[in-house]
Scaffold this motif. Structure first.
Motif, PDB file in Angstrom:
ATOM      1  N   TYR A  29      -0.596   4.892  -3.373  1.00 37.43           N
ATOM      2  CA  TYR A  29      -1.437   6.070  -3.133  1.00 37.43           C
ATOM      3  C   TYR A  29      -0.642   7.345  -3.350  1.00 37.43           C
ATOM      4  N   ASP A  30      -1.319   8.364  -3.874  1.00 36.22           N
ATOM      5  CA  ASP A  30      -0.635   9.549  -4.369  1.00 36.22           C
ATOM      6  C   ASP A  30       0.134  10.323  -3.311  1.00 36.22           C
ATOM      7  N   GLY A  31      -0.320  10.314  -2.074  1.00 35.03           N
ATOM      8  CA  GLY A  31       0.342  11.098  -1.046  1.00 35.03           C
ATOM      9  C   GLY A  31       1.493  10.410  -0.356  1.00 35.03           C
ATOM     10  N   THR A  32       1.679   9.125  -0.617  1.00 33.96           N
ATOM     11  CA  THR A  32       2.618   8.349   0.198  1.00 33.96           C
ATOM     12  C   THR A  32       4.074   8.542  -0.192  1.00 33.96           C
ATOM     13  N   VAL A  33       4.412   8.268  -1.438  1.00 39.82           N
ATOM     14  CA  VAL A  33       5.820   8.336  -1.841  1.00 39.82           C
ATOM     15  C   VAL A  33       6.423   9.722  -1.599  1.00 39.82           C
ATOM     16  N   PRO A  34       5.688  10.827  -1.847  1.00 46.81           N
ATOM     17  CA  PRO A  34       6.263  12.140  -1.528  1.00 46.81           C
ATOM     18  C   PRO A  34       6.571  12.332  -0.044  1.00 46.81           C
ATOM     19  N   ALA A  35       5.907  11.573   0.825  1.00 47.56           N
ATOM     20  CA  ALA A  35       6.147  11.713   2.269  1.00 47.56           C
ATOM     21  C   ALA A  35       7.375  10.949   2.741  1.00 47.56           C
ATOM     22  N   VAL A  36       7.823   9.980   1.954  1.00 45.76           N
ATOM     23  CA  VAL A  36       8.864   9.066   2.422  1.00 45.76           C
ATOM     24  C   VAL A  36      10.203   9.740   2.699  1.00 45.76           C
ATOM     25  N   PRO A  37      10.724  10.626   1.841  1.00 48.93           N
ATOM     26  CA  PRO A  37      12.036  11.207   2.131  1.00 48.93           C
ATOM     27  C   PRO A  37      12.113  11.898   3.486  1.00 48.93           C
ATOM     28  N   SER A  38      11.100  12.700   3.823  1.00 48.29           N
ATOM     29  CA  SER A  38      11.160  13.416   5.102  1.00 48.29           C
ATOM     30  C   SER A  38      10.917  12.473   6.280  1.00 48.29           C
ATOM     31  N   ILE A  39      10.155  11.401   6.088  1.00 52.42           N
ATOM     32  CA  ILE A  39      10.005  10.392   7.142  1.00 52.42           C
ATOM     33  C   ILE A  39      11.351   9.763   7.442  1.00 52.42           C
ATOM     34  N   GLN A  49       3.735 -14.724   8.924  1.00 60.96           N
ATOM     35  CA  GLN A  49       2.766 -13.635   8.813  1.00 60.96           C
ATOM     36  C   GLN A  49       3.268 -12.416   9.579  1.00 60.96           C
ATOM     37  N   ILE A  50       3.205 -11.250   8.935  1.00 62.71           N
ATOM     38  CA  ILE A  50       3.778 -10.038   9.507  1.00 62.71           C
ATOM     39  C   ILE A  50       2.705  -8.955   9.625  1.00 62.71           C
ATOM     40  N   LEU A  51       2.486  -8.454  10.835  1.00 63.01           N
ATOM     41  CA  LEU A  51       1.587  -7.322  11.046  1.00 63.01           C
ATOM     42  C   LEU A  51       2.406  -6.040  11.112  1.00 63.01           C
ATOM     43  N   TRP A  52       1.955  -5.050  11.841  1.00 65.39           N
ATOM     44  CA  TRP A  52       2.628  -3.750  11.869  1.00 65.39           C
ATOM     45  C   TRP A  52       2.355  -3.056  13.198  1.00 65.39           C
ATOM     46  N   THR A  53       3.132  -2.033  13.483  1.00 65.90           N
ATOM     47  CA  THR A  53       2.931  -1.227  14.696  1.00 65.90           C
ATOM     48  C   THR A  53       2.553   0.208  14.368  1.00 65.90           C
ATOM     49  N   VAL A  54       2.833   0.640  13.136  1.00 60.76           N
ATOM     50  CA  VAL A  54       2.598   2.027  12.724  1.00 60.76           C
ATOM     51  C   VAL A  54       1.789   2.030  11.437  1.00 60.76           C
ATOM     52  N   THR A  55       0.666   2.725  11.435  1.00 60.69           N
ATOM     53  CA  THR A  55      -0.086   2.898  10.195  1.00 60.69           C
ATOM     54  C   THR A  55      -0.442   4.364  10.008  1.00 60.69           C
ATOM     55  N   ALA A  56      -0.157   4.870   8.814  1.00 62.50           N
ATOM     56  CA  ALA A  56      -0.479   6.267   8.501  1.00 62.50           C
ATOM     57  C   ALA A  56      -1.870   6.394   7.891  1.00 62.50           C
ATOM     58  N   LYS A  57      -2.543   5.266   7.659  1.00 61.13           N
ATOM     59  CA  LYS A  57      -3.851   5.281   6.981  1.00 61.13           C
ATOM     60  C   LYS A  57      -3.773   6.119   5.707  1.00 61.13           C
ATOM     61  N   ASP A  58      -2.735   5.846   4.927  1.00 61.12           N
ATOM     62  CA  ASP A  58      -2.494   6.650   3.738  1.00 61.12           C
ATOM     63  C   ASP A  58      -3.483   6.372   2.617  1.00 61.12           C
ATOM     64  N   TYR A  59      -4.315   5.364   2.792  1.00 61.75           N
ATOM     65  CA  TYR A  59      -5.397   5.106   1.837  1.00 61.75           C
ATOM     66  C   TYR A  59      -6.535   6.110   2.008  1.00 61.75           C
ATOM     67  N   SER A  60      -6.517   6.875   3.094  1.00 59.07           N
ATOM     68  CA  SER A  60      -7.624   7.785   3.401  1.00 59.07           C
ATOM     69  C   SER A  60      -7.289   9.246   3.164  1.00 59.07           C
ATOM     70  N   THR A  61      -6.062   9.540   2.699  1.00 58.38           N
ATOM     71  CA  THR A  61      -5.662  10.934   2.507  1.00 58.38           C
ATOM     72  C   THR A  61      -4.582  11.027   1.446  1.00 58.38           C
TER      73      THR A  61
END
Length: 263
Positions: A219-229, A181-193
């Protein structure tokens, strides 16, 4: 998180946000966690030291590593995400949702595997596992195991419980099915924006060595954010790895919960 139709999104937004605020607090309640550092350290003293060596492309004990993970896909934007990851030579871990995702986009799932990404289990229909009985938990996980294996020839060895909620029973069923089971340390809450700049900033603000980033490729905002991340974290000296690579030379053990230490 699940992808909702436009007519349902407004009605579910408040529930999602309320649940999200509790995720890290309640996730893994009553279940001990193993950090990536602990997993690597254990491999160094275990009689089976080196069991995870095949997963190790870099030494995350010496290099500042971070794992990029995506939940609840694949979706319509996942092929473009795979293009980005291929161009930037970044491996990711995909926690796949079975119903309406794996069964809808089998060619995308096959492409993920063929391009070297880690495929993992995010249940069949995103039901909260701690609300289910043992047979229902087993079905949620086993259906996705079978679906992924049918497409790729290999069953996942990792799972992420919806909302990070797990307990002793979920851990036992996961162990039975060969799933860590794998959790996480960073969440962008990208389901909310849908604001890609905000998603990017949330990730960058929380990024740290041995981090596990949680995003959703549905979610619509997520993939466009990935390159700059990716570009900014590489600039900061991070090396992107899959979750197994983050734990290597340790190996994710079935039933065990991996993630940050509880506050």
């Amino acid at each position: 998180m699940l992808r909702f139709s436009p007519g349902r999104r407004r009605g579910t937004a408040a529930v999602l946000l309320a649940a999200a605020s509790l995720m890290l607090t309640l996730g893994g309640c009553g279940v001990d966690r193993v950090t990536p550092q602990d997993a690597r350290g254990k491999a160094g003293t275990d009689d089976k030291a080196g069991v995870g060596e095949s997963a190790r492309r870099v030494d995350c004990g010496k290099v500042k590593c971070i794992a990029l993970t995506f939940d609840a896909g694949p979706g319509k934007d996942t092929p473009h995400l795979l293009d980005v990851l291929k161009e930037k030579r970044v491996p990711a871990t995909f926690f796949l949702l079975g119903r309406n995702h794996v069964d809808r986009y089998p060619k995308v799932v096959k492409r993920m595997a063929d391009e070297g990404h880690e495929l993992a289990n995010h249940t069949w229909s995103h039901r909260i596992l701690t609300d289910l009985d043992e047979a229902e938990v087993r079905e949620e996980l086993a259906l996705t195991q079978t679906a992924v294996e049918k497409i790729t020839g290999r069953k996942p060895t990792l799972m992420r419980p919806p909302q990070g909620r797990t307990d002793g029973m979920v851990s036992e069923v996961s162990k039975e099915l060969g799933l860590a089971q794998i959790l996480w340390t960073v969440t962008a809450k990208d389901y909310s924006t849908t604001d890609s700049a905000l998603i990017r900033q949330r990730v960058l603000d929380q990024a740290q060595g041995d981090g596990i980033i949680l995003l959703h490729d549905i979610y619509d905002g997520t993939v466009p954010a990935v390159p700059s991340i990716i570009d900014e974290l590489k600039h900061r000296g991070f090396t992107f790895v899959t979750v197994p690579e983050l734990l290597a030379p340790g190996k994710a053990e079935p039933g065990v919960l991996y993630g940050p230490e509880k506050d």
